[in-house]
Write an enzyme that holds these catalytic residues in place. Structure first.
Site, PDB file in Angstrom:
ATOM      1  N   ASP A  66      -2.642  -0.430   1.313  1.00 54.99           N
ATOM      2  CA  ASP A  66      -3.128  -0.321   2.679  1.00 54.99           C
ATOM      3  C   ASP A  66      -3.173   1.157   3.059  1.00 54.99           C
ATOM      4  O   ASP A  66      -2.287   1.915   2.661  1.00 54.99           O
ATOM      5  CB  ASP A  66      -2.113  -1.042   3.586  1.00 54.99           C
ATOM      6  CG  ASP A  66      -2.705  -1.582   4.861  1.00 54.99           C
ATOM      7  OD1 ASP A  66      -3.871  -1.986   4.861  1.00 54.99           O
ATOM      8  OD2 ASP A  66      -1.973  -1.598   5.877  1.00 54.99           O
ATOM      9  N   TYR A  68      -2.489   4.497   5.257  1.00 54.32           N
ATOM     10  CA  TYR A  68      -1.468   4.865   6.251  1.00 54.32           C
ATOM     11  C   TYR A  68      -2.012   4.553   7.644  1.00 54.32           C
ATOM     12  O   TYR A  68      -3.195   4.748   7.926  1.00 54.32           O
ATOM     13  CB  TYR A  68      -1.140   6.348   6.157  1.00 54.32           C
ATOM     14  CG  TYR A  68      -0.498   6.769   4.853  1.00 54.32           C
ATOM     15  CD1 TYR A  68       0.687   6.197   4.406  1.00 54.32           C
ATOM     16  CD2 TYR A  68      -1.067   7.775   4.074  1.00 54.32           C
ATOM     17  CE1 TYR A  68       1.283   6.604   3.216  1.00 54.32           C
ATOM     18  CE2 TYR A  68      -0.480   8.191   2.883  1.00 54.32           C
ATOM     19  CZ  TYR A  68       0.697   7.600   2.465  1.00 54.32           C
ATOM     20  OH  TYR A  68       1.290   7.999   1.289  1.00 54.32           O
ATOM     21  N   PHE A  79      -2.125   6.830  -1.120  1.00 53.15           N
ATOM     22  CA  PHE A  79      -0.895   7.619  -1.154  1.00 53.15           C
ATOM     23  C   PHE A  79      -1.062   9.052  -0.645  1.00 53.15           C
ATOM     24  O   PHE A  79      -0.075   9.747  -0.415  1.00 53.15           O
ATOM     25  CB  PHE A  79      -0.286   7.657  -2.573  1.00 53.15           C
ATOM     26  CG  PHE A  79       0.203   6.321  -3.060  1.00 53.15           C
ATOM     27  CD1 PHE A  79       1.395   5.782  -2.598  1.00 53.15           C
ATOM     28  CD2 PHE A  79      -0.540   5.591  -3.975  1.00 53.15           C
ATOM     29  CE1 PHE A  79       1.845   4.547  -3.043  1.00 53.15           C
ATOM     30  CE2 PHE A  79      -0.109   4.351  -4.429  1.00 53.15           C
ATOM     31  CZ  PHE A  79       1.083   3.830  -3.958  1.00 53.15           C
ATOM     32  N   HIS A 188       7.400  -0.114  -6.763  1.00 47.75           N
ATOM     33  CA  HIS A 188       6.692   0.723  -5.784  1.00 47.75           C
ATOM     34  C   HIS A 188       7.537   1.958  -5.466  1.00 47.75           C
ATOM     35  O   HIS A 188       8.765   1.887  -5.446  1.00 47.75           O
ATOM     36  CB  HIS A 188       6.443  -0.089  -4.507  1.00 47.75           C
ATOM     37  CG  HIS A 188       5.442   0.522  -3.590  1.00 47.75           C
ATOM     38  ND1 HIS A 188       5.785   1.527  -2.695  1.00 47.75           N
ATOM     39  CD2 HIS A 188       4.116   0.298  -3.424  1.00 47.75           C
ATOM     40  CE1 HIS A 188       4.703   1.877  -2.014  1.00 47.75           C
ATOM     41  NE2 HIS A 188       3.678   1.151  -2.436  1.00 47.75           N
TER      42      HIS A 188
END
Length: 224
Positions: A66, A68, A79, A188
């Site tokens: 998803d 930010y 990321f 993760h």
């Protein structure tokens, strides 16, 4: 409809842009904007990962879930955050593993565009999100689109490294032909899970070893 996306991707994904799910996603986003909802990333950056990493140049796929959802953070690369924005905790853990794996010093910023320009497709499963509402656009059709992206990379390319961090990303393994590609899995990098197998995974050096073995230039993971 005319989607502003890099030419090689436009060719590969052309069929997707006229499918009902994609048109419904576009309508949904237009409705959200009409209602005054704030959407990230800005419209011009929704396809930033594709525009920065052409299909025929990609070497690595780094899959996020998803964008930010805080102001100024998302710019269409998983990321990554723009220059001048504080790197979030997951990204700091990526930098820690990068340092421990291949000795690269912690960068002064969190903008991963340099990776994308070398062939690292920084792909989020959902390409948009509503401000301060994580996963708010996860059911509007984006995952169908990005699943198709992964499948087309798997069938249309060879010797691509897929970095699947966390359970959500690892669900995409079934879309990848592992006789043609390398899949690397780890926990993760979130602070909640990084100690459960992300730290010490050495995915950066393993990626480059695989690329070199297959006659492909390695990634310069430094961001200086």
């Amino acid at each position: 409809m005319d989607v502003k996306i890099e030419d090689s991707w436009k060719t590969v994904l052309n069929d997707e842009f006229s499918k009902p799910y994609f048109l419904e996603a576009v309508t949904f986003l237009k409705t959200e904007k009409a209602l005054g909802k704030i959407i990230y990333p800005p419209g011009s950056l929704i396809f930033n990962s594709f525009n920065t990493t052409p299909f025929h140049q990609l070497k690595v796929v780094l899959l996020g879930q998803d964008p930010y959802h805080g102001k100024g953070q998302a710019h269409g690369l998983s990321f990554s955050v723009p220059q001048g924005v504080k790197p979030p905790p997951s990204l700091m853990n990526i930098f820690k593993e990068l340092h421990d794996d291949i000795g690269i010093r912690f960068p002064s910023h969190g903008n991963l565009t340099k990776w994308a320009q070398q062939g690292v497709l920084l792909l989020n499963a959902s390409l948009t999100v509503r401000e301060n509402e994580p996963l708010s656009h996860s059911s509007i059709g984006w995952t169908m689109f990005t699943d198709s992206v992964i499948s087309k990379i798997s069938s249309g390319r060879k010797n691509v490294v897929f970095l699947l961090w966390g359970k959500y990303a690892q669900q995409k393994q079934e879309l990848i032909d592992e006789t043609k590609h390398l899949v690397l899995k780890a926990a993760h990098p979130s602070p909640f899970s990084a100690n459960n197998g992300f730290f010490g995974c050495r995915h950066f050096s393993k990626t480059n070893e695989y690329l070199v073995k297959n006659g492909i230039d390695p990634i310069d993971w430094s961001l200086s």
